[in-house]
Design an enzyme around this catalytic site. Structure first.
Site, PDB file in Angstrom:
ATOM      1  N   PHE A  11       0.830  -1.209   0.000  1.00 49.30           N
ATOM      2  CA  PHE A  11       0.000   0.000   0.000  1.00 49.30           C
ATOM      3  C   PHE A  11       0.870   1.268   0.000  1.00 49.30           C
ATOM      4  O   PHE A  11       0.879   2.035  -0.983  1.00 49.30           O
ATOM      5  CB  PHE A  11      -0.940  -0.099   1.205  1.00 49.30           C
ATOM      6  CG  PHE A  11      -1.485   1.180   1.721  1.00 49.30           C
ATOM      7  CD1 PHE A  11      -2.126   2.076   0.871  1.00 49.30           C
ATOM      8  CD2 PHE A  11      -1.386   1.493   3.079  1.00 49.30           C
ATOM      9  CE1 PHE A  11      -2.643   3.272   1.359  1.00 49.30           C
ATOM     10  CE2 PHE A  11      -1.904   2.676   3.572  1.00 49.30           C
ATOM     11  CZ  PHE A  11      -2.528   3.568   2.712  1.00 49.30           C
ATOM     12  N   ASP A  31       9.881  -6.800  -3.752  1.00 48.82           N
ATOM     13  CA  ASP A  31       8.740  -7.288  -2.966  1.00 48.82           C
ATOM     14  C   ASP A  31       8.576  -8.778  -3.217  1.00 48.82           C
ATOM     15  O   ASP A  31       8.816  -9.243  -4.327  1.00 48.82           O
ATOM     16  CB  ASP A  31       7.442  -6.552  -3.368  1.00 48.82           C
ATOM     17  CG  ASP A  31       6.428  -6.519  -2.236  1.00 48.82           C
ATOM     18  OD1 ASP A  31       6.002  -7.606  -1.805  1.00 48.82           O
ATOM     19  OD2 ASP A  31       6.074  -5.416  -1.776  1.00 48.82           O
ATOM     20  N   THR A  35       2.023  -9.921   1.129  1.00 47.24           N
ATOM     21  CA  THR A  35       0.751  -9.213   1.357  1.00 47.24           C
ATOM     22  C   THR A  35       0.493  -8.166   0.274  1.00 47.24           C
ATOM     23  O   THR A  35      -0.635  -7.726   0.111  1.00 47.24           O
ATOM     24  CB  THR A  35       0.730  -8.489   2.723  1.00 47.24           C
ATOM     25  OG1 THR A  35       1.850  -7.584   2.773  1.00 47.24           O
ATOM     26  CG2 THR A  35       0.810  -9.480   3.875  1.00 47.24           C
ATOM     27  N   GLY A  36       1.533  -7.768  -0.424  1.00 47.49           N
ATOM     28  CA  GLY A  36       1.362  -6.758  -1.478  1.00 47.49           C
ATOM     29  C   GLY A  36       0.821  -7.396  -2.744  1.00 47.49           C
ATOM     30  O   GLY A  36       0.606  -8.608  -2.803  1.00 47.49           O
ATOM     31  N   LEU A  73      10.560  -0.688   3.526  1.00 44.93           N
ATOM     32  CA  LEU A  73       9.163  -0.749   3.971  1.00 44.93           C
ATOM     33  C   LEU A  73       8.662  -2.186   4.075  1.00 44.93           C
ATOM     34  O   LEU A  73       7.544  -2.419   4.546  1.00 44.93           O
ATOM     35  CB  LEU A  73       8.247   0.016   2.997  1.00 44.93           C
ATOM     36  CG  LEU A  73       8.248   1.540   3.106  1.00 44.93           C
ATOM     37  CD1 LEU A  73       9.491   2.149   2.474  1.00 44.93           C
ATOM     38  CD2 LEU A  73       7.021   2.146   2.446  1.00 44.93           C
ATOM     39  N   ARG A 106      27.122  -0.458   1.898  1.00 41.09           N
ATOM     40  CA  ARG A 106      28.043  -0.759   0.794  1.00 41.09           C
ATOM     41  C   ARG A 106      28.056   0.361  -0.238  1.00 41.09           C
ATOM     42  O   ARG A 106      29.069   0.658  -0.850  1.00 41.09           O
ATOM     43  CB  ARG A 106      27.656  -2.078   0.104  1.00 41.09           C
ATOM     44  CG  ARG A 106      27.967  -3.321   0.913  1.00 41.09           C
ATOM     45  CD  ARG A 106      27.984  -4.576   0.025  1.00 41.09           C
ATOM     46  NE  ARG A 106      26.793  -4.770  -0.777  1.00 41.09           N
ATOM     47  CZ  ARG A 106      25.679  -5.362  -0.340  1.00 41.09           C
ATOM     48  NH1 ARG A 106      25.614  -5.793   0.897  1.00 41.09           N
ATOM     49  NH2 ARG A 106      24.642  -5.517  -1.141  1.00 41.09           N
ATOM     50  N   ALA A 114      10.751   2.250   7.634  1.00 38.68           N
ATOM     51  CA  ALA A 114       9.333   2.451   7.974  1.00 38.68           C
ATOM     52  C   ALA A 114       9.067   1.728   9.289  1.00 38.68           C
ATOM     53  O   ALA A 114       8.835   0.522   9.315  1.00 38.68           O
ATOM     54  CB  ALA A 114       8.445   1.889   6.861  1.00 38.68           C
ATOM     55  N   TYR A 145       5.374  -8.379  15.701  1.00 33.47           N
ATOM     56  CA  TYR A 145       5.444  -7.128  14.929  1.00 33.47           C
ATOM     57  C   TYR A 145       6.144  -6.043  15.745  1.00 33.47           C
ATOM     58  O   TYR A 145       7.119  -5.435  15.285  1.00 33.47           O
ATOM     59  CB  TYR A 145       4.028  -6.684  14.559  1.00 33.47           C
ATOM     60  CG  TYR A 145       3.963  -5.447  13.683  1.00 33.47           C
ATOM     61  CD1 TYR A 145       4.502  -5.439  12.408  1.00 33.47           C
ATOM     62  CD2 TYR A 145       3.329  -4.290  14.143  1.00 33.47           C
ATOM     63  CE1 TYR A 145       4.411  -4.299  11.600  1.00 33.47           C
ATOM     64  CE2 TYR A 145       3.230  -3.162  13.339  1.00 33.47           C
ATOM     65  CZ  TYR A 145       3.781  -3.171  12.071  1.00 33.47           C
ATOM     66  OH  TYR A 145       3.687  -2.038  11.271  1.00 33.47           O
ATOM     67  N   LYS A 149       9.919  -4.433  14.936  1.00 29.17           N
ATOM     68  CA  LYS A 149      10.149  -3.026  14.582  1.00 29.17           C
ATOM     69  C   LYS A 149      11.072  -2.360  15.604  1.00 29.17           C
ATOM     70  O   LYS A 149      11.871  -1.485  15.253  1.00 29.17           O
ATOM     71  CB  LYS A 149       8.823  -2.283  14.493  1.00 29.17           C
ATOM     72  CG  LYS A 149       7.960  -2.705  13.305  1.00 29.17           C
ATOM     73  CD  LYS A 149       8.544  -2.265  11.954  1.00 29.17           C
ATOM     74  CE  LYS A 149       7.572  -2.528  10.826  1.00 29.17           C
ATOM     75  NZ  LYS A 149       8.060  -2.074   9.522  1.00 29.17           N
TER      76      LYS A 149
HETATM   77  P1  NAD Z   1       1.563  -3.625   3.037  1.00 35.41           P
HETATM   78  O1  NAD Z   1       1.345  -4.997   3.576  1.00 35.41           O
HETATM   79  O2  NAD Z   1       0.591  -3.111   2.035  1.00 35.41           O
HETATM   80  O3  NAD Z   1       3.018  -3.500   2.426  1.00 35.41           O
HETATM   81  C1  NAD Z   1       4.125  -4.212   2.908  1.00 35.41           C
HETATM   82  C2  NAD Z   1       4.829  -4.854   1.721  1.00 35.41           C
HETATM   83  O4  NAD Z   1       6.006  -5.560   2.166  1.00 35.41           O
HETATM   84  C3  NAD Z   1       3.959  -5.883   0.997  1.00 35.41           C
HETATM   85  O5  NAD Z   1       3.899  -5.590  -0.378  1.00 35.41           O
HETATM   86  C4  NAD Z   1       4.639  -7.213   1.273  1.00 35.41           C
HETATM   87  O6  NAD Z   1       4.435  -8.158   0.231  1.00 35.41           O
HETATM   88  C5  NAD Z   1       6.085  -6.772   1.422  1.00 35.41           C
HETATM   89  N1  NAD Z   1       6.937  -7.720   2.157  1.00 35.41           N
HETATM   90  C6  NAD Z   1       6.723  -8.247   3.382  1.00 35.41           C
HETATM   91  N2  NAD Z   1       7.736  -9.050   3.740  1.00 35.41           N
HETATM   92  C7  NAD Z   1       8.630  -9.022   2.699  1.00 35.41           C
HETATM   93  C8  NAD Z   1       9.878  -9.639   2.450  1.00 35.41           C
HETATM   94  N3  NAD Z   1      10.440 -10.467   3.354  1.00 35.41           N
HETATM   95  N4  NAD Z   1      10.525  -9.385   1.297  1.00 35.41           N
HETATM   96  C9  NAD Z   1       9.982  -8.552   0.367  1.00 35.41           C
HETATM   97  N5  NAD Z   1       8.801  -7.934   0.546  1.00 35.41           N
HETATM   98  C10 NAD Z   1       8.124  -8.172   1.699  1.00 35.41           C
HETATM   99  O7  NAD Z   1       1.635  -2.634   4.284  1.00 35.41           O
HETATM  100  P2  NAD Z   1       1.768  -1.047   4.341  1.00 35.41           P
HETATM  101  O8  NAD Z   1       0.629  -0.542   5.140  1.00 35.41           O
HETATM  102  O9  NAD Z   1       2.032  -0.482   3.007  1.00 35.41           O
HETATM  103  O10 NAD Z   1       3.069  -0.891   5.246  1.00 35.41           O
HETATM  104  C11 NAD Z   1       4.324  -0.498   4.702  1.00 35.41           C
HETATM  105  C12 NAD Z   1       5.308  -0.300   5.852  1.00 35.41           C
HETATM  106  O11 NAD Z   1       4.851   0.754   6.699  1.00 35.41           O
HETATM  107  C13 NAD Z   1       5.484  -1.542   6.721  1.00 35.41           C
HETATM  108  O12 NAD Z   1       6.836  -1.645   7.099  1.00 35.41           O
HETATM  109  C14 NAD Z   1       4.619  -1.233   7.925  1.00 35.41           C
HETATM  110  O13 NAD Z   1       5.084  -1.897   9.072  1.00 35.41           O
HETATM  111  C15 NAD Z   1       4.755   0.278   8.039  1.00 35.41           C
HETATM  112  N6  NAD Z   1       3.604   0.883   8.721  1.00 35.41           N
HETATM  113  C16 NAD Z   1       2.404   0.991   8.097  1.00 35.41           C
HETATM  114  C17 NAD Z   1       1.320   1.547   8.778  1.00 35.41           C
HETATM  115  C18 NAD Z   1      -0.039   1.719   8.145  1.00 35.41           C
HETATM  116  O14 NAD Z   1      -0.964   2.179   8.837  1.00 35.41           O
HETATM  117  N7  NAD Z   1      -0.253   1.421   6.887  1.00 35.41           N
HETATM  118  C19 NAD Z   1       1.476   1.984  10.102  1.00 35.41           C
HETATM  119  C20 NAD Z   1       2.719   1.826  10.702  1.00 35.41           C
HETATM  120  C21 NAD Z   1       3.784   1.296  10.001  1.00 35.41           C
END
Ligand code: NAD
Ligand code: UDP
Length: 317
Positions: A11, A31, A35-36, A73, A106, A114, A145, A149
């Site tokens: 997202f 990615d 979840t994406g 992220l 590097r 994030a 989680y 973080k």
């Molecule tokens: P999201 O699930 O839409 O995006 C996270 C992405 O990371 C996904 O596309 C997923 O496939 C990818 N991913 C997960 N593990 C992976 C891995 N090992 N290798 C490669 N890709 C991987 O979530 P989001 O809401 O877009 O969150 C993005 C970041 O922002 C995250 O780190 C989340 O913890 C942080 N965050 C988001 C929110 C929120 O309200 N949306 C709040 C606090 C923190």
């Protein structure tokens, strides 16, 4: 500039890619789509400055060519997803962060993490200010989680202190907007999906717990400003407008014109009772604050979810 973005099909990551491309940068998007969704970046496919690589950032990966910045992220992000994948969640915060930091080191490139308001756990200090160390249950269901973080923040500070990497840490509070996954269980897509279908809106607990919702374009602006700043310690990014989940359900009903009834379900374990960012630091250092009202942000989001619901399958598989 060539920027590496992990979690790019997610997202927030996909909106960040849009911004970086619009600014004229090249993006190497990483990615594993746990979840994406490629749907989030399909409009960038074929763009000469956009390259997508399906890869798990918790395992060593190759990047050829220049790396001028690293945005990390990648993480499971919704309670439903991280409760279903606790090990992967811990790995993305631990090994994933370390490998991305190594990449930045590097290439002598700046790095942005994030992070999350979950670092504050169920906060005893309200609103949450960056100097508050938090109240996290280290062995509860959400700990995969929260602690991933917290570790990610710690290893980021260590790379800054030991290797001099130019690091930045964004503590992101609840953010919403188009491209959230319809069925990831987070309150915004859950309530919108239910309201638009006329199904009961599932309020957990009494609905007295509070959250503060930030629209994604405001968040991306904050991330960009933090990235260009000289601040290495965490900075809260979120919208300080706080409301109860019951009030939020009412907003959703009004905005969607829905008469869906409320259904009260048990409160998940360790669900934080209150959350509101103190953004004094972001205002002072970044001259940043959210601009998009909840009403306006929700209107865009409702429009997106209407399209998804009408165009997509009626229920998750
Ligand atoms: P999201 O699930 O839409 O995006 C996270 C992405 O990371 C996904 O596309 C997923 O496939 C990818 N991913 C997960 N593990 C992976 C891995 N090992 N290798 C490669 N890709 C991987 O979530 P989001 O809401 O877009 O969150 C993005 C970041 O922002 C995250 O780190 C989340 O913890 C942080 N965050 C988001 C929110 C929120 O309200 N949306 C709040 C606090 C923190
Ligand atoms: N919530 C709810 N009904 C739902 C989904 C979530 O009442 O169908 C509540 C949840 O208990 C929490 C708040 O909404 O108090 C925000 O939940 P979300 O999963 O979006 O994110 P969190 O802030 O808990 O990480």
């Amino acid at each position: 500039m060539r920027y590496v973005v992990s979690g790019a099909a997610g997202f927030i990551g996909s909106h960040l890619c849009d911004r970086l491309i619009a600014e004229g940068h090249s993006v190497l998007a990483l990615d594993n789509c746990i979840t994406g969704s490629m749907r989030n970046v399909c409009h960038l496919e074929g763009h000469p400055r956009f390259e997508f690589r399906e890869c798990d950032v918790t395992k060593p990966f190759e990047t050829d060519g220049a790396v001028d910045a690293v945005w990390h992220l990648a993480s499971l992000a919704s309670p439903k997803d991280y409760l279903a994948h606790p090990i992967e969640t811990l790995e993305s915060g631990a090994q994933g962060t370390q490998l991305m930091l190594d990449l930045a080191r590097r290439h002598e490139a700046p790095f942005l993490l994030a992070s999350t308001s979950e670092c504050y756990g169920d906060p005893a200090v309200h609103p949450q200010v960056e100097t508050y160390w938090g109240n996290v249950n280290p062995v509860g269901p959400r700990s995969c989680y929260d602690e991933s973080k917290r570790y990610a923040e710690a290893v980021t500070m260590a790379f800054h202190r030991v290797y001099g990497v130019n690091t930045h840490i964004a503590r992101i509070f609840n953010t919403y907007g188009p491209r959230m996954q319809l069925h990831d269980g987070r309150v915004v897509p859950a309530f919108l999906d239910q309201a638009l279908r006329g199904e009961p809106i599932t309020v957990f607990g009494s609905g007295a717990q509070t959250r503060s919702f930030c629209y994604v374009s405001d968040l991306v602006e904050g991330l960009s400003r933090l990235f260009h700043s000289t601040e290495h310690y965490p900075v809260n990014l979120g919208n300080p407008r706080e409301m109860t989940i019951l009030e939020f359900a009412e907003h959703i009903r009004v905005l969607t014109g829905s008469n869906a009834p409320l259904e009260f379900l048990p409160l998940p374990e360790d669900d934080p009772r209150q959350r509101q960012p103190d953004i004094t630091k972001a205002r002072r250092l970044l001259n940043w604050e959210p601009r998009v009202t909840l009403e306006e942000g929700l209107r865009h989001t409702v429009e997106y979810f209407r399209g998804r619901i009408e165009g997509g399958p009626s229920k998750p598989a």
